[in-house]
Scaffold this active site. Structure first.
Site, PDB file in Angstrom:
ATOM      1  N   LYS A 137       1.552   4.248  -3.023  1.00  0.00           N
ATOM      2  CA  LYS A 137       1.490   5.704  -2.833  1.00  0.00           C
ATOM      3  C   LYS A 137       2.791   6.377  -3.271  1.00  0.00           C
ATOM      4  O   LYS A 137       2.781   7.422  -3.910  1.00  0.00           O
ATOM      5  CB  LYS A 137       1.171   6.020  -1.367  1.00  0.00           C
ATOM      6  CG  LYS A 137      -0.261   5.614  -0.993  1.00  0.00           C
ATOM      7  CD  LYS A 137      -0.496   5.626   0.509  1.00  0.00           C
ATOM      8  CE  LYS A 137      -1.904   5.159   0.841  1.00  0.00           C
ATOM      9  NZ  LYS A 137      -2.061   4.838   2.275  1.00  0.00           N
TER      10      LYS A 137
ATOM     11  N   ASP B 241       0.839  -1.205   0.000  1.00  0.00           N
ATOM     12  CA  ASP B 241       0.000   0.000   0.000  1.00  0.00           C
ATOM     13  C   ASP B 241       0.873   1.254   0.000  1.00  0.00           C
ATOM     14  O   ASP B 241       0.611   2.211  -0.749  1.00  0.00           O
ATOM     15  CB  ASP B 241      -0.914  -0.030   1.240  1.00  0.00           C
ATOM     16  CG  ASP B 241      -1.690   1.257   1.422  1.00  0.00           C
ATOM     17  OD1 ASP B 241      -2.604   1.500   0.614  1.00  0.00           O
ATOM     18  OD2 ASP B 241      -1.380   2.020   2.356  1.00  0.00           O
TER      19      ASP B 241
END
Lengths: 365, 365
Positions: B227, B223
């Site tokens: 980003k 995750d």
């Protein structure tokens, strides 16, 4: 005639921020594919450069051309007439800190000119001027952006507007809004070590260019009060003026009447003990003192002045001349949304103006 | 026929973020003067609600109407055909985290549909998809906004774009990009006090709803890598994929093959000593350990994993599950521009989507 979607840029002011903006505008105009913008007017308080047929003023080398111009700037109302008659949309960039130019915003906006500016005066003057500005913009559809009026290029205004427009409830705004005050207190009352004498820190700040020519223009707190006025109004409070709420001045009463900043600096050491007592009181409580502004939206209280903070508080541990702005809202709960960084300086202030210009271009071009 | 400047909204996804977005959309649509928007399509993975003649779906009570709908969602390509034929401009709001929907962005954009979304997959998948998306948008003039793909509603993407577009040079981006990782390390290795055992902190985070249903989906670092991929690309680095740079996984090799998250949590305590050693090593250096991502633009290095920070460093003193993102740039010099606050949660994620929608409306309506 202008090409389709062409936008004219008119600039008032070519001082510190203005020069940095011109350099950013040059880079923007040179970008490929190039934005459809051309410069149709630029002026300082004494000189102007424009062509009655709106043929473009070259952005490259404009500082030099302006310096050698023999045209004086026409009265503002004539400038607005000239721009309103342009054969394309116009963005007026006000890089001054002039109240006169600010007072002309409602007229300019009502004539369809969009405005981008770092000039605090328009948004922190009388509440009537604020209302006139946004009524004129809403009626004509012209845009008005002023990111750099608080925290220079930091995304303060845009973030507050996003919070409000998406339906969050801002409950409190708190922070250090002056690079000068930040530098002074980070040096005078550091979280570690002793810090210097107050008058010496003020002198050092002046010699480093962190204060206005007369440091009293920072120490009176009005600059911070103006920024708080703007944020409070954006948060929905109808603040009447920057002097309609309590602002603590750090100028000793006896020195208000000094005729020059130099005289003030000479006499300031006699008052060091007052500030030393304030620092000691905070230390006794295990804290440090900082010059902050805060807006309590629920109780409609706005205030500016000295407060004590735990050494581990983000406001206490700020560095250099950084600003910090904390937004407490319903959605963000106990931990605020925080924005931090340099809140003064030509390049970062101009960046806020250029960013605003790009946003306006995306909407009107 | 639609009124002049009317904009149609189409929504895919009505889960956690989707429901919060709908509630914000209701408030936005009810505002006076009301924005000229109407809902023409909404779907979940199993149900849809729309009218072939584009007559509006009522935004009030839409969750209930959708639940009682008997229509199944058409294939995505048909949905795009339907929307591209609408008699007004369309904004497609993708509130899913679906790779399939993300893969359809280039088609949707090339057909003139603007997109706002918190879906990371489109911008952190293959570099080809990224290029296809922005080429399609540039060619058709449709807009694509994805503020909530990094840091939820925090102004991270918009700030980075402003820095780049106004000509600043971003040299480094560093921060804590995962609310889960933030919570875990703020509890496991606090700046003051001892902190709990690693496996117990993971269980606590799960019970508080701070992790994915299977905590390994947070602990593998992907995750955060997604980003970082997005931010690195916006800063100009052609990152190939979120797996094309080093990312440290906090899942012990032996537990990668556990068939369920529960089995993983059961076996995790046996590996507590590994994390304890990492914490002790940091303590020995007077520091604390944090799970961070960083992008060094000059050397083109992107990495995700554990690093040590002084206790007084803003990254060390983060609270709760907050994110913090520091932008180091030429203009901001030694002190970075910092953005901090909740980086996860339905309301703040939806806020980023609603804010994007308002920006797109201001450009296309």
């Amino acid at each position: 005639m202008a090409a389709v979607n062409q936008v004219y840029i008119a600039i008032i002011g070519a001082g510190g921020v203005g020069k940095c903006f011109l350099s950013q505008l040059q880079a923007l105009a040179a970008r490929k594919p190039s934005p459809k913008l051309s410069l149709c007017y630029i002026s300082t308080s004494r000189k102007a450069l424009y062509n009655v047929d709106y043929s473009p003023v070259s952005i490259d080398g404009v500082t030099e051309s302006l310096a050698s111009s023999t045209q004086a700037p026409p009265p503002l109302s004539q400038v607005i007439d000239y721009l309103a008659a342009a054969p394309a949309k116009v963005v007026l960039v006000d890089n001054t800190s002039s109240q006169d130019v600010a007072d002309a915003y409602p007229l300019a906006l009502s004539r369809g000119l969009s405005i981008v500016t770092p000039n605090k005066k328009a948004f922190s003057g009388s509440y009537k001027l604020w209302q006139d500005i946004f009524t004129a913009a809403a009626t004509s559809g012209a845009k008005v952006y002023h990111e750099s009026s608080v925290g220079a290029g930091l995304p303060v205004i845009s973030t507050l507007k996003d919070l409000v427009e998406t339906g969050d409830k801002v409950t409190k705004i708190e922070g250090v809004f002056s690079g000068t005050m930040s530098f002074l207190f980070n040096s005078f009352a550091p979280t570690e070590g002793q810090g210097g004498k107050w008058s010496e820190e003020v002198k050092k700040a002046k010699s480093l260019g962190y204060t206005e020519p007369d440091p009293r223009d920072d120490l009176n707190g009005l600059d911070v009060a103006r920024k708080l006025t703007i944020l409070a109004r954006l948060a929905g409070l109808p603040v009447e003026s920057p002097t309609s709420f309590p602002t603590q001045s750090l100028i000793p009463k006896e020195l208000e009447s000094c005729s020059t900043g130099d005289e003030f600096l000479e006499k300031l050491p006699a008052f060091d003990q007052q500030m030393e007592d304030i620092k000691a009181a905070a230390e006794k409580a295990g804290k440090v003192v900082r010059f902050v502004g805060s807006i309590d939206v629920a109780t409609q209280q706005v205030k500016v002045g000295l407060e004590q903070f735990d050494r581990s508080h983000p406001i206490a541990s700020l560095k250099g001349s950084d600003n910090i702005i904390s937004f407490y809202t319903e959605r963000y709960g106990n931990n605020p949304l925080i924005i931090q960084g340099a809140g003064a300086g030509g390049d970062v202030t101009a960046m806020g103006v250029t960013g605003d210009l790009i946003k306006v271009l995306s909407q009107i071009a």
